[in-house]
Motif scaffolding. Structure first.
Motif, PDB file in Angstrom:
ATOM      1  N   ALA A   6      70.167  12.481  17.835  1.00 28.13           N
ATOM      2  CA  ALA A   6      69.667  13.438  18.519  1.00 28.13           C
ATOM      3  C   ALA A   6      68.421  13.423  19.263  1.00 28.13           C
ATOM      4  O   ALA A   6      68.421  13.975  20.278  1.00 28.13           O
ATOM      5  CB  ALA A   6      69.683  14.537  17.276  1.00 28.13           C
ATOM      6  N   LEU A   7      67.585  12.558  18.597  1.00 28.74           N
ATOM      7  CA  LEU A   7      66.166  12.340  19.336  1.00 28.74           C
ATOM      8  C   LEU A   7      66.423  11.442  20.590  1.00 28.74           C
ATOM      9  O   LEU A   7      65.882  11.700  21.580  1.00 28.74           O
ATOM     10  CB  LEU A   7      65.236  11.739  18.366  1.00 28.74           C
ATOM     11  CG  LEU A   7      64.718  12.567  17.155  1.00 28.74           C
ATOM     12  CD1 LEU A   7      63.977  11.999  16.246  1.00 28.74           C
ATOM     13  CD2 LEU A   7      63.994  13.978  17.845  1.00 28.74           C
ATOM     14  N   GLU A   8      67.387  10.595  20.420  1.00 25.01           N
ATOM     15  CA  GLU A   8      67.550   9.630  21.660  1.00 25.01           C
ATOM     16  C   GLU A   8      68.113  10.406  22.767  1.00 25.01           C
ATOM     17  O   GLU A   8      67.983  10.365  23.936  1.00 25.01           O
ATOM     18  CB  GLU A   8      68.270   8.569  21.114  1.00 25.01           C
ATOM     19  CG  GLU A   8      68.471   7.359  21.910  1.00 25.01           C
ATOM     20  CD  GLU A   8      67.508   6.618  22.218  1.00 25.01           C
ATOM     21  OE1 GLU A   8      67.296   5.904  23.409  1.00 25.01           O
ATOM     22  OE2 GLU A   8      66.365   6.422  21.419  1.00 25.01           O
ATOM     23  N   ILE A   9      69.283  11.523  22.497  1.00 32.21           N
ATOM     24  CA  ILE A   9      69.926  12.055  23.099  1.00 32.21           C
ATOM     25  C   ILE A   9      69.026  13.018  24.030  1.00 32.21           C
ATOM     26  O   ILE A   9      69.064  13.229  25.241  1.00 32.21           O
ATOM     27  CB  ILE A   9      71.121  12.998  22.588  1.00 32.21           C
ATOM     28  CG1 ILE A   9      72.119  12.189  22.044  1.00 32.21           C
ATOM     29  CG2 ILE A   9      71.553  13.915  23.541  1.00 32.21           C
ATOM     30  CD1 ILE A   9      72.973  11.376  23.025  1.00 32.21           C
ATOM     31  N   LYS A  10      67.789  13.559  23.286  1.00 30.78           N
ATOM     32  CA  LYS A  10      67.080  14.665  23.806  1.00 30.78           C
ATOM     33  C   LYS A  10      66.017  13.821  24.888  1.00 30.78           C
ATOM     34  O   LYS A  10      65.770  14.147  25.924  1.00 30.78           O
ATOM     35  CB  LYS A  10      66.074  15.269  22.760  1.00 30.78           C
ATOM     36  CG  LYS A  10      65.214  16.288  23.405  1.00 30.78           C
ATOM     37  CD  LYS A  10      64.351  16.894  22.174  1.00 30.78           C
ATOM     38  CE  LYS A  10      63.414  17.675  22.912  1.00 30.78           C
ATOM     39  NZ  LYS A  10      62.653  18.533  21.945  1.00 30.78           N
ATOM     40  N   SER A  11      65.715  12.767  24.502  1.00 30.35           N
ATOM     41  CA  SER A  11      64.843  11.981  25.148  1.00 30.35           C
ATOM     42  C   SER A  11      65.499  11.630  26.518  1.00 30.35           C
ATOM     43  O   SER A  11      64.834  11.487  27.357  1.00 30.35           O
ATOM     44  CB  SER A  11      64.400  10.638  24.370  1.00 30.35           C
ATOM     45  OG  SER A  11      63.420   9.876  25.311  1.00 30.35           O
ATOM     46  N   GLY A  12      66.778  11.125  26.466  1.00 27.09           N
ATOM     47  CA  GLY A  12      67.418  10.557  27.452  1.00 27.09           C
ATOM     48  C   GLY A  12      67.850  11.569  28.568  1.00 27.09           C
ATOM     49  O   GLY A  12      67.490  11.691  29.632  1.00 27.09           O
TER      50      GLY A  12
END
Length: 173
Positions: free
Chosen positions: A111-117
């Protein structure tokens, strides 16, 4: 982090092949539409999947054997991305003008990686000082480079690690 590989990894016993097939089906469809699949996440149960492309967010929900629901949100219309954590899983809420996409029970690190992307995609669009036409061209140039890298990966001319590193560099992740 390669969210596609991580999503398949966390699909659960007996569901990894089905998740990989589902993602490949979406990737093929998106490629035909001129989009590049950049990231994926799925709920623990696999009923909802969130696909991030160079142009939009696509929330896909399996409602039955032959019934699905899809919601598409252009990157440019996203006003906020909110994550709420519940132990090791998170809920992602993507808000845009008159639209909202929510996916529950996503592994927290994905989820954090998706948000960052998504935030990086939005920032690329906003921080460019060039006129709108040039700005769109720059984003498409990045997408074209990622497509070319994917072809090199598929032809086994580069490794998965090299592909992931270069994709992150191009996206500013």
């Amino acid at each position: 982090m390669d969210t596609i590989a991580e999503t398949i990894k966390f699909a659960g016993f007996g569901k990894k092949k089905a998740m990989a097939k589902q993602i490949q089906m979406f990737d093929d469809r998106l490629t035909e539409q001129g989009e590049t699949l950049l990231a994926v996440c799925a709920s623990v149960k696999g009923i909802k999947q969130l696909y991030v492309t160079d142009k939009r967010i696509l929330l896909h929900e399996i409602k039955g054997i032959v019934s699905n629901d899809e919601r598409s949100i252009p990157i440019s219309s996203i006003s906020s991305i909110n994550i709420s954590n519940k132990l090791v899983h998170s809920t992602i809420e993507i808000v845009s003008t008159g639209n909202k996409a929510i996916i529950d029970d996503v592994p927290a690190h994905i989820a954090l990686e998706i948000k960052s992307g998504i935030e990086n995609l939005k920032a690329m669009a906003k921080t460019s000082t060039a006129p709108a036409g040039k700005q769109e061209k720059d984003m498409f140039d990045v997408a074209d480079e990622i497509r070319e890298l994917k072809e090199l990966l598929e032809d086994e001319l580069i490794t998965q690690e090299e592909f992931d590193a270069k994709k992150k560099q191009l996206l500013g992740i």
